[in-house]
Design a protein around this motif. Sequence first.
Motif, mmCIF file in Angstrom:
data_model
loop_
_atom_site.group_PDB
_atom_site.id
_atom_site.type_symbol
_atom_site.label_atom_id
_atom_site.label_comp_id
_atom_site.label_asym_id
_atom_site.label_seq_id
_atom_site.Cartn_x
_atom_site.Cartn_y
_atom_site.Cartn_z
ATOM 1 N N TYR A 87 0.887 -1.197 0.090
ATOM 2 C CA TYR A 87 -0.045 -0.107 -0.115
ATOM 3 C C TYR A 87 0.910 1.222 0.028
ATOM 4 O O TYR A 87 1.944 1.329 0.308
ATOM 5 C CB TYR A 87 -1.055 0.011 1.131
ATOM 6 N N THR A 97 -3.587 3.934 -1.478
ATOM 7 C CA THR A 97 -3.656 3.079 -2.652
ATOM 8 C C THR A 97 -3.318 1.758 -2.249
ATOM 9 O O THR A 97 -2.244 1.478 -1.692
ATOM 10 C CB THR A 97 -2.850 3.672 -3.600
ATOM 11 N N THR A 150 -6.820 -3.620 -7.308
ATOM 12 C CA THR A 150 -6.381 -1.995 -6.849
ATOM 13 C C THR A 150 -7.651 -1.355 -6.247
ATOM 14 O O THR A 150 -8.688 -1.403 -6.635
ATOM 15 C CB THR A 150 -6.024 -1.195 -7.884
ATOM 16 N N VAL A 152 -8.379 2.444 -4.147
ATOM 17 C CA VAL A 152 -7.907 3.752 -3.770
ATOM 18 C C VAL A 152 -8.894 4.308 -3.099
ATOM 19 O O VAL A 152 -10.199 4.582 -3.185
ATOM 20 C CB VAL A 152 -7.722 4.644 -5.268
#
Length: 513
Positions: A87, A97, A150, A152
């Motif tokens: 991360y 992220t 992923t 975010v």
Amino acid sequence: MKRRQFLKSTSALLGGTLLSSVALPALAQAEPVKGGTLIWGHSETTQNLDMHQTGTASTGRVLQNVHDSIVTVDKDLNVIPNLAESYEISDDGTVYTFKLRDDVMFHNGKKMTSEDVKYSFERCKDPATGAVNFEVFNNVTGIETPDDTTVVVTLDKVNAPFIFRLAENGAGVVMPAGSGDEQGNTPIGCGPFKFVRREFGNEVELERFDDYWDGPAYLDKVIAREITEPTVRLTGLRTGELHMINDIPADRITEIEAEEGLQVVSWFPLNWDFVNFNHDFEPFKDPKVREAFDYMIDKEALLEGALWGQGKVTASPSYPTSASYNHDLKQRPQDIEKAKALLAEAGYGPGELSVVFKATTNYPYHIEAAQIMLEWFRMAGVDATIEQLTWSDWLSQVWVDKDFQISMMNFFTLWEPDFLYYSMWNTEGAFNYRKISHPKVDELTAKARVTTDPQARAEVYKEVQKIVHDETLDVLLWFRNGTIGAQPAVQGLDTIVHPNGSNLNFHKVWLQN
């Protein structure tokens, strides 16, 4: 602010569990073997099995083996990747992220993706869910999933403890998308064991999950038998009915440590205990009355009487090794005459104040402590009685309905200062069942969230502790030792205690043939 600087600033506040002793028989340590069902005498009863909703350490101690969080902590309570393989935190501290592992499977056969993380975080954030850690996500303004691996997360402002709060197996746990309605009765996670069944108030059965991303456990099954009576639990260990127990009776620990053929693991601290006042109960709206009750209690004598000295008194609930621990605070000594004088100043003469002390049989030493304290209360002229409640009734009456006058509770796993002070003493805190509303405490706990300098943040929490102490919002009593007793065949006990000092992880535990 770079990620390394951010982590350095926050991790400096924390310290890990202090392992005090491990008394193990001198057995040849063979290679771990697979197989067998471990019978665990669990000292408490589980409640709601939804990891987002449950506020009890007793339930979390079991579910720790069913679920995994997106990040976790190492033995020194530094945040490390877990379901996320890595991360990054933006320079301004507002964008997180996460790069997810691509080999994580849920117990229902579904592969974990970013959709599941988004679902889990949004479910925890949603007030309708009733999650105990909802406020972790108060500053989250967006969760994006650009691809399957992923995630975010964007915050509207810096929240210094955010990544640490995600290391808890409550706020950071990842569930399969859409599984929320099932979690309360049939929890589904991606941990080393999958849930099989529960007989409420009796036992919980877990089974090894062979597709666990971090490698399958050794044990076939773990059966947690819920035995709150200490002597029954100990008898089960001695007769071999139980492979292991947690919470060896405090008055028997020395005896068991000397008993040939049994293993004892001890550590400090397991939890901290305090006396609670309902701040909506008219007498306890007056800080003089609360202070008077503090003066009625001899903390050292209570520790010896209820816990046989298995702990250490404290005026602060911060982890003993934490930089936020306020060493300047000292517990008030017992002074019955001072207590009487304070009650008189508040308008209560001898026999004019009546209180009911609600204590739960889920913690037998709470009953013993309450009985001792009631004698001191009566010495100070208070008409005091005790009401013994089952764990379910205590949770219903005290925790949920806030229907009590004075009580006692212990808290586990509150190793992170924000989790501790915001949850417990902020007006909006999820664990503020005492109806405390103190503007300065609210201001300070909010300030700490945007304070990234480690020493400055620690000083903020020291201010909070001083208010809690000086205005007797609660009465801090002690830290309690943790103990496990086990049969010689139980191996891997050096891996079982989570760094938070409360949860038990059976992933690397095995039974010797």
